[in-house]
Design a protein around this motif. Structure first.
Motif, PDB file in Angstrom:
ATOM      1  N   SER A  49     -33.227 -10.610  39.407  1.00 20.72           N
ATOM      2  CA  SER A  49     -31.962 -10.347  40.110  1.00 20.72           C
ATOM      3  C   SER A  49     -32.195  -9.810  41.522  1.00 20.72           C
ATOM      4  CB  SER A  49     -31.086  -9.385  39.305  1.00 20.72           C
ATOM      5  OG  SER A  49     -31.715  -8.129  39.187  1.00 20.72           O
ATOM      6  N   ASN A  50     -33.406  -9.355  41.805  1.00 19.12           N
ATOM      7  CA  ASN A  50     -33.749  -8.926  43.161  1.00 19.12           C
ATOM      8  C   ASN A  50     -34.133 -10.104  44.052  1.00 19.12           C
ATOM      9  OD1 ASN A  50     -33.371  -6.125  42.842  1.00 19.12           O
ATOM     10  ND2 ASN A  50     -35.375  -5.953  41.875  1.00 19.12           N
ATOM     11  N   TYR A  51     -34.397 -11.254  43.456  1.00 18.84           N
ATOM     12  CA  TYR A  51     -34.857 -12.418  44.210  1.00 18.84           C
ATOM     13  C   TYR A  51     -33.805 -13.510  44.351  1.00 18.84           C
ATOM     14  CZ  TYR A  51     -39.635 -10.760  44.464  1.00 18.84           C
ATOM     15  OH  TYR A  51     -40.759 -10.044  44.776  1.00 18.84           O
ATOM     16  N   PHE A  52     -32.816 -13.517  43.469  1.00 18.94           N
ATOM     17  CA  PHE A  52     -31.831 -14.589  43.461  1.00 18.94           C
ATOM     18  C   PHE A  52     -30.435 -13.981  43.430  1.00 18.94           C
ATOM     19  CE2 PHE A  52     -35.707 -15.847  41.303  1.00 18.94           C
ATOM     20  CZ  PHE A  52     -36.133 -16.868  42.152  1.00 18.94           C
ATOM     21  N   ALA A  53     -29.567 -14.507  44.285  1.00 19.37           N
ATOM     22  CA  ALA A  53     -28.229 -13.936  44.428  1.00 19.37           C
ATOM     23  C   ALA A  53     -27.421 -14.033  43.142  1.00 19.37           C
ATOM     24  CB  ALA A  53     -27.489 -14.632  45.562  1.00 19.37           C
ATOM     25  N   ASN A  54     -27.607 -15.126  42.409  1.00 19.56           N
ATOM     26  CA  ASN A  54     -26.871 -15.341  41.163  1.00 19.56           C
ATOM     27  C   ASN A  54     -27.542 -16.471  40.386  1.00 19.56           C
ATOM     28  OD1 ASN A  54     -25.917 -17.788  42.392  1.00 19.56           O
ATOM     29  ND2 ASN A  54     -24.329 -16.585  43.419  1.00 19.56           N
ATOM     30  N   ARG A  55     -26.972 -16.810  39.274  1.00 20.60           N
ATOM     31  CA  ARG A  55     -27.551 -17.846  38.412  1.00 20.60           C
ATOM     32  C   ARG A  55     -27.571 -19.205  39.107  1.00 20.60           C
ATOM     33  NH1 ARG A  55     -25.772 -21.056  34.220  1.00 20.60           N
ATOM     34  NH2 ARG A  55     -27.306 -21.344  32.567  1.00 20.60           N
ATOM     35  N   ASP A  56     -26.528 -19.529  39.861  1.00 20.37           N
ATOM     36  CA  ASP A  56     -26.495 -20.799  40.593  1.00 20.37           C
ATOM     37  C   ASP A  56     -27.648 -20.887  41.586  1.00 20.37           C
ATOM     38  OD1 ASP A  56     -24.285 -21.765  39.267  1.00 20.37           O
ATOM     39  OD2 ASP A  56     -22.861 -21.112  40.783  1.00 20.37           O
ATOM     40  N   ASP A  57     -27.923 -19.784  42.264  1.00 19.31           N
ATOM     41  CA  ASP A  57     -29.041 -19.740  43.208  1.00 19.31           C
ATOM     42  C   ASP A  57     -30.356 -19.996  42.471  1.00 19.31           C
ATOM     43  OD1 ASP A  57     -30.422 -19.263  45.651  1.00 19.31           O
ATOM     44  OD2 ASP A  57     -30.626 -17.130  45.181  1.00 19.31           O
ATOM     45  N   LEU A  58     -30.512 -19.383  41.318  1.00 15.94           N
ATOM     46  CA  LEU A  58     -31.722 -19.575  40.512  1.00 15.94           C
ATOM     47  C   LEU A  58     -31.850 -21.033  40.064  1.00 15.94           C
ATOM     48  CD1 LEU A  58     -34.191 -18.409  39.032  1.00 15.94           C
ATOM     49  CD2 LEU A  58     -32.647 -17.765  37.161  1.00 15.94           C
ATOM     50  N   LEU A  59     -30.773 -21.637  39.585  1.00 15.70           N
ATOM     51  CA  LEU A  59     -30.789 -23.039  39.165  1.00 15.70           C
ATOM     52  C   LEU A  59     -31.190 -23.949  40.325  1.00 15.70           C
ATOM     53  CD1 LEU A  59     -27.531 -23.125  37.031  1.00 15.70           C
ATOM     54  CD2 LEU A  59     -29.809 -23.699  36.186  1.00 15.70           C
ATOM     55  N   THR A  60     -30.580 -23.741  41.463  1.00 12.50           N
ATOM     56  CA  THR A  60     -30.835 -24.571  42.634  1.00 12.50           C
ATOM     57  C   THR A  60     -32.286 -24.449  43.094  1.00 12.50           C
ATOM     58  OG1 THR A  60     -28.541 -24.335  43.307  1.00 12.50           O
ATOM     59  CG2 THR A  60     -30.097 -25.019  44.998  1.00 12.50           C
ATOM     60  N   GLN A  61     -32.777 -23.231  43.170  1.00 14.26           N
ATOM     61  CA  GLN A  61     -34.157 -23.042  43.626  1.00 14.26           C
ATOM     62  C   GLN A  61     -35.177 -23.542  42.602  1.00 14.26           C
ATOM     63  OE1 GLN A  61     -35.315 -19.559  45.811  1.00 14.26           O
ATOM     64  NE2 GLN A  61     -33.177 -19.017  46.203  1.00 14.26           N
ATOM     65  N   ALA A  62     -34.837 -23.480  41.327  1.00 15.63           N
ATOM     66  CA  ALA A  62     -35.736 -24.023  40.298  1.00 15.63           C
ATOM     67  C   ALA A  62     -35.879 -25.531  40.487  1.00 15.63           C
ATOM     68  CB  ALA A  62     -35.223 -23.693  38.905  1.00 15.63           C
ATOM     69  N   GLY A  63     -34.779 -26.201  40.829  1.00 20.22           N
ATOM     70  CA  GLY A  63     -34.850 -27.639  41.097  1.00 20.22           C
ATOM     71  C   GLY A  63     -35.752 -27.956  42.272  1.00 20.22           C
ATOM     72  N   SER A  64     -35.651 -27.163  43.322  1.00 18.42           N
ATOM     73  CA  SER A  64     -36.523 -27.369  44.486  1.00 18.42           C
ATOM     74  C   SER A  64     -37.985 -27.102  44.133  1.00 18.42           C
ATOM     75  CB  SER A  64     -36.091 -26.462  45.638  1.00 18.42           C
ATOM     76  OG  SER A  64     -34.826 -26.841  46.101  1.00 18.42           O
ATOM     77  N   ARG A  65     -38.217 -26.092  43.318  1.00 19.27           N
ATOM     78  CA  ARG A  65     -39.590 -25.737  42.935  1.00 19.27           C
ATOM     79  C   ARG A  65     -40.258 -26.868  42.148  1.00 19.27           C
ATOM     80  NH1 ARG A  65     -44.377 -23.721  43.941  1.00 19.27           N
ATOM     81  NH2 ARG A  65     -45.352 -22.721  42.178  1.00 19.27           N
ATOM     82  N   PHE A  66     -39.490 -27.548  41.305  1.00 18.33           N
ATOM     83  CA  PHE A  66     -40.050 -28.684  40.563  1.00 18.33           C
ATOM     84  C   PHE A  66     -40.660 -29.685  41.541  1.00 18.33           C
ATOM     85  CE2 PHE A  66     -39.329 -33.119  39.395  1.00 18.33           C
ATOM     86  CZ  PHE A  66     -40.173 -33.235  38.306  1.00 18.33           C
TER      87      PHE A  66
END
Length: 195
Positions: A49-66
């Motif tokens: 929660s210190n690295y991602f603004a919310n769950r949507d941010d986490l989902l979006t960045q996980a897609g980019s990381r792939f």
């Protein structure tokens, strides 16, 4: 408005995104929580929660990381540019792609989860659409720049064929054996690539 202290440690961010990919592959999009990511990454509760603004941010960045993790190596790109300009070489490149993705099984399964989640989340859909479109354009451009036989449609048809073969190999591996998969790749290249 949700408050989030943005952290800038890139290695920690990558580790959290890699953990998010693992969670997505194991538990699906509904199982992706900050708590689950913290646990998978082996970090103290509250770290994600210190690295991602919310769950949507986490989902979006996980897609980019792939896509970051699956990017072709310099050696692969050199092989594309400098290799023979024939169907056999294209078939080898297609086999290499399938093998690279099979080696990162959880990443591709997470991407499938993200695609399903994108049907319900317009922002995620927009990000994934842009990212997948850029990936397709990258593949077309590299194929044409390398002087390989075929045109844009050749690359698009191979993209579609390889993606569905990969889905079957990763989700229902008993449908096609490895030998059948190799034969199907060869047949797809032989039928689609002209010149």
């Amino acid at each position: 408005m949700e408050w989030c202290q943005v952290r800038t440690n890139p290695e920690r961010r990558q580790a959290l995104l890699d953990a998010a990919i693992e969670v997505l592959a194991k538990d699906g999009a509904r199982g992706l929580t900050f708590r689950a990511v913290d646990k998978e990454a082996g970090v103290p509760a509250g770290t994600a929660s210190n690295y991602f603004a919310n769950r949507d941010d986490l989902l979006t960045q996980a897609g980019s990381r792939f896509y970051e993790r699956l990017a072709p190596s310099a050696a692969t790109m050199a092989q594309l540019a400098d290799g023979p300009k024939n169907r056999a070489h294209i078939a080898k490149l297609m086999r290499d792609i399938v093998e690279r993705i099979e080696a990162y099984r959880t990443g591709y399964l997470a991407l499938l989860e993200l695609r399903l989640e994108a049907t319900r989340r317009p922002e995620l859909r927009a990000v994934l659409t842009d990212r997948v479109r850029a990936d397709v354009e990258f593949n077309v451009r590299n194929h044409l720049d390398a002087g390989l036989p075929g045109d844009e449609k050749t690359v698009l048809l191979l993209y579609l064929a390889m993606n569905w073969l990969i889905v079957d190999r990763l989700t229902l591996p008993g449908v096609f054996t490895e030998e059948q998969s190799r034969e199907l790749i060869e047949a797809a290249v032989d039928r689609v690539v002209t010149g």
